[in-house]
Design a protein around this motif. Structure first.
Motif, PDB file in Angstrom:
ATOM      1  N   ARG A   1       0.829  -1.204   0.000  1.00  0.00           N
ATOM      2  CA  ARG A   1       0.000   0.000   0.000  1.00  0.00           C
ATOM      3  C   ARG A   1       0.868   1.260   0.000  1.00  0.00           C
ATOM      4  N   VAL A   2       1.991   1.229   0.697  1.00  0.00           N
ATOM      5  CA  VAL A   2       2.916   2.357   0.697  1.00  0.00           C
ATOM      6  C   VAL A   2       3.399   2.626  -0.732  1.00  0.00           C
ATOM      7  N   LYS A   3       3.783   1.584  -1.428  1.00  0.00           N
ATOM      8  CA  LYS A   3       4.260   1.746  -2.811  1.00  0.00           C
ATOM      9  C   LYS A   3       3.143   2.221  -3.730  1.00  0.00           C
ATOM     10  N   ALA A   4       1.935   1.700  -3.524  1.00  0.00           N
ATOM     11  CA  ALA A   4       0.821   2.051  -4.404  1.00  0.00           C
ATOM     12  C   ALA A   4       0.351   3.485  -4.191  1.00  0.00           C
ATOM     13  N   THR A   5       0.380   3.953  -2.948  1.00  0.00           N
ATOM     14  CA  THR A   5      -0.113   5.295  -2.652  1.00  0.00           C
ATOM     15  C   THR A   5       0.966   6.360  -2.770  1.00  0.00           C
ATOM     16  N   GLY A   6       2.222   5.939  -2.663  1.00  0.00           N
ATOM     17  CA  GLY A   6       3.313   6.902  -2.667  1.00  0.00           C
ATOM     18  C   GLY A   6       3.460   7.641  -1.355  1.00  0.00           C
ATOM     19  N   ARG A   7       2.754   7.180  -0.336  1.00  0.00           N
ATOM     20  CA  ARG A   7       2.839   7.799   0.994  1.00  0.00           C
ATOM     21  C   ARG A   7       3.502   6.834   1.970  1.00  0.00           C
ATOM     22  N   GLU A   8       4.484   7.324   2.698  1.00  0.00           N
ATOM     23  CA  GLU A   8       5.179   6.454   3.642  1.00  0.00           C
ATOM     24  C   GLU A   8       4.332   6.145   4.862  1.00  0.00           C
ATOM     25  N   ALA A   9       3.464   7.072   5.256  1.00  0.00           N
ATOM     26  CA  ALA A   9       2.612   6.882   6.423  1.00  0.00           C
ATOM     27  C   ALA A   9       1.177   6.633   5.977  1.00  0.00           C
ATOM     28  N   LEU A  10       0.651   5.462   6.306  1.00  0.00           N
ATOM     29  CA  LEU A  10      -0.715   5.108   5.964  1.00  0.00           C
ATOM     30  C   LEU A  10      -1.648   5.380   7.148  1.00  0.00           C
ATOM     31  N   ASP A  11      -2.928   5.464   6.840  1.00  0.00           N
ATOM     32  CA  ASP A  11      -3.954   5.543   7.875  1.00  0.00           C
ATOM     33  C   ASP A  11      -4.548   4.146   8.034  1.00  0.00           C
ATOM     34  N   VAL A  12      -4.399   3.581   9.231  1.00  0.00           N
ATOM     35  CA  VAL A  12      -4.797   2.197   9.495  1.00  0.00           C
ATOM     36  C   VAL A  12      -5.844   2.180  10.599  1.00  0.00           C
ATOM     37  N   LEU A  13      -6.897   1.386  10.390  1.00  0.00           N
ATOM     38  CA  LEU A  13      -7.946   1.207  11.390  1.00  0.00           C
ATOM     39  C   LEU A  13      -7.872  -0.216  11.912  1.00  0.00           C
ATOM     40  N   ASP A  14      -7.833  -0.372  13.233  1.00  0.00           N
ATOM     41  CA  ASP A  14      -7.797  -1.680  13.874  1.00  0.00           C
ATOM     42  C   ASP A  14      -9.069  -1.839  14.695  1.00  0.00           C
ATOM     43  N   THR A  15     -10.048  -2.572  14.150  1.00  0.00           N
ATOM     44  CA  THR A  15     -11.311  -2.765  14.853  1.00  0.00           C
ATOM     45  C   THR A  15     -11.164  -3.918  15.844  1.00  0.00           C
ATOM     46  N   GLY A  16     -11.565  -3.672  17.074  1.00  0.00           N
ATOM     47  CA  GLY A  16     -11.380  -4.683  18.109  1.00  0.00           C
ATOM     48  C   GLY A  16      -9.927  -4.891  18.452  1.00  0.00           C
ATOM     49  N   GLY A  17      -9.121  -3.849  18.285  1.00  0.00           N
ATOM     50  CA  GLY A  17      -7.671  -3.965  18.445  1.00  0.00           C
ATOM     51  C   GLY A  17      -7.178  -4.085  19.862  1.00  0.00           C
ATOM     52  N   GLY A  18      -8.064  -3.899  20.837  1.00  0.00           N
ATOM     53  CA  GLY A  18      -7.720  -4.135  22.233  1.00  0.00           C
ATOM     54  C   GLY A  18      -6.510  -3.375  22.712  1.00  0.00           C
ATOM     55  N   THR A  19      -5.558  -4.101  23.266  1.00  0.00           N
ATOM     56  CA  THR A  19      -4.396  -3.486  23.903  1.00  0.00           C
ATOM     57  C   THR A  19      -3.276  -3.162  22.925  1.00  0.00           C
ATOM     58  N   GLY A  20      -3.493  -3.435  21.625  1.00  0.00           N
ATOM     59  CA  GLY A  20      -2.516  -2.999  20.630  1.00  0.00           C
ATOM     60  C   GLY A  20      -1.510  -4.028  20.184  1.00  0.00           C
ATOM     61  N   ASN A  21      -1.868  -5.322  20.217  1.00  0.00           N
ATOM     62  CA  ASN A  21      -0.931  -6.354  19.773  1.00  0.00           C
ATOM     63  C   ASN A  21      -0.450  -6.125  18.348  1.00  0.00           C
ATOM     64  N   PHE A  22      -1.317  -5.592  17.512  1.00  0.00           N
ATOM     65  CA  PHE A  22      -0.927  -5.263  16.147  1.00  0.00           C
ATOM     66  C   PHE A  22      -0.785  -3.760  15.946  1.00  0.00           C
ATOM     67  N   ALA A  23      -1.612  -2.974  16.628  1.00  0.00           N
ATOM     68  CA  ALA A  23      -1.611  -1.528  16.409  1.00  0.00           C
ATOM     69  C   ALA A  23      -0.267  -0.896  16.740  1.00  0.00           C
ATOM     70  N   VAL A  24       0.328  -1.286  17.848  1.00  0.00           N
ATOM     71  CA  VAL A  24       1.599  -0.673  18.248  1.00  0.00           C
ATOM     72  C   VAL A  24       2.730  -1.046  17.278  1.00  0.00           C
ATOM     73  N   PRO A  25       2.892  -2.306  16.896  1.00  0.00           N
ATOM     74  CA  PRO A  25       3.909  -2.614  15.887  1.00  0.00           C
ATOM     75  C   PRO A  25       3.662  -1.930  14.549  1.00  0.00           C
TER      76      PRO A  25
END
Length: 252
Positions: A27-51
């Motif tokens: 997605r970074v390559k496709a959009t040309g933006r290094e920082a993406l906007d990511v939504l984590d539904t039910g992400g809880g304590t951040g097991n994936f969100a923080v990384p």
């Protein structure tokens, strides 16, 4: 890849994380933006969100638990990414009460559909939150893994019950309200307007191997991780996986 850039290399997260990281890079390559906007539904304590935030992306976590969101805030602060992680109380069926539609480059929906009254609506909301061509990462409980686990534990009637129950439950004491086959999950995703890119079996062997074998034999954890990665995309093993991961792209 260093552990600093991913969740702890565990049997529960490793396969999904590698797939998700590759999807974000595309997605970074496709959009040309290094920082993406990511939504984590039910992400809880951040097991994936923080990384994910450690990779440089902006992450919004929507979760119904205030305690989980408090832990997320503390975890993000300790990881030095508090400025890139935002926690919002809510759930996927009321998603657009707290976030905007079509506002995200990627949406994570991990361990959510098992617990909602209408999984199809949940998937539609996750997809509606995506920008065109955005990436969807969906993780749900697998039916076959539960059937196999109950049978290997000697609970044959419960295994049969899970196999025939419309929700995939093995009995009143089953803590998981609903399980899915790979076809069911991919059908939900396709019906919501997502082109399915890949399906992965997660924890195919991990929940069946005695922990003492992994903990006491040198190198056993690493070899089991390699084995899980090797079978993850093989359809023959999807029917016995504890979890199923679907990766897709929203159709333009």
């Amino acid at each position: 890849m260093s552990d600093q850039l991913r969740p702890r290399a565990s049997l529960r997260t490793a396969v999904v994380w590698e797939v998700l990281k590759d999807a974000l890079e595309r997605r970074v390559k496709a959009t040309g933006r290094e920082a993406l906007d990511v939504l984590d539904t039910g992400g809880g304590t951040g097991n994936f969100a923080v990384p994910v935030a450690r990779l440089g992306h902006r992450v919004t976590v929507v979760d119904p638990s205030p305690n989980a969101l408090f832990a997320l805030e503390r975890r993000a602060d300790e990881a030095g990414v508090a400025d890139r992680v935002r926690g919002v109380q809510g759930d996927i069926l009321g998603l657009f009460e707290v976030v905007d539609r079509a506002d995200y480059d990627a949406v994570l929906c991990h361990g959510v559909l098992e617990y909602v009254d209408d999984p199809a609506e949940g998937v539609r909301h996750a997809v509606d939150a995506l920008r065109p061509s955005g990436a969807l990462s969906l993780l749900g409980a697998g039916l076959g893994g539960a059937v196999l686990a109950r049978a290997l534990a000697g609970h044959f009637a419960e295994a049969r019950q899970a196999l025939t129950d419309p929700a995939g439950r093995w009995g009143d004491g089953d803590p998981v309200p609903r399980r899915f086959t790979a076809d069911q999950l991919t059908g939900l995703v396709a019906d919501a307007g997502v082109a399915v890119g890949a399906v992965h079996g997660v924890r195919v062997f991990a929940d069946l191997v005695p922990g003492v074998l992994v903990d006491t034999q040198p190198g056993a954890m690493e070899e089991l991780l390699r084995l899980e990665a090797a079978v993850a995309e093989l359809p023959a093993f999807h029917s016995v996986a504890t979890q199923l991961h679907v990766l897709g792209e929203k159709r333009p």
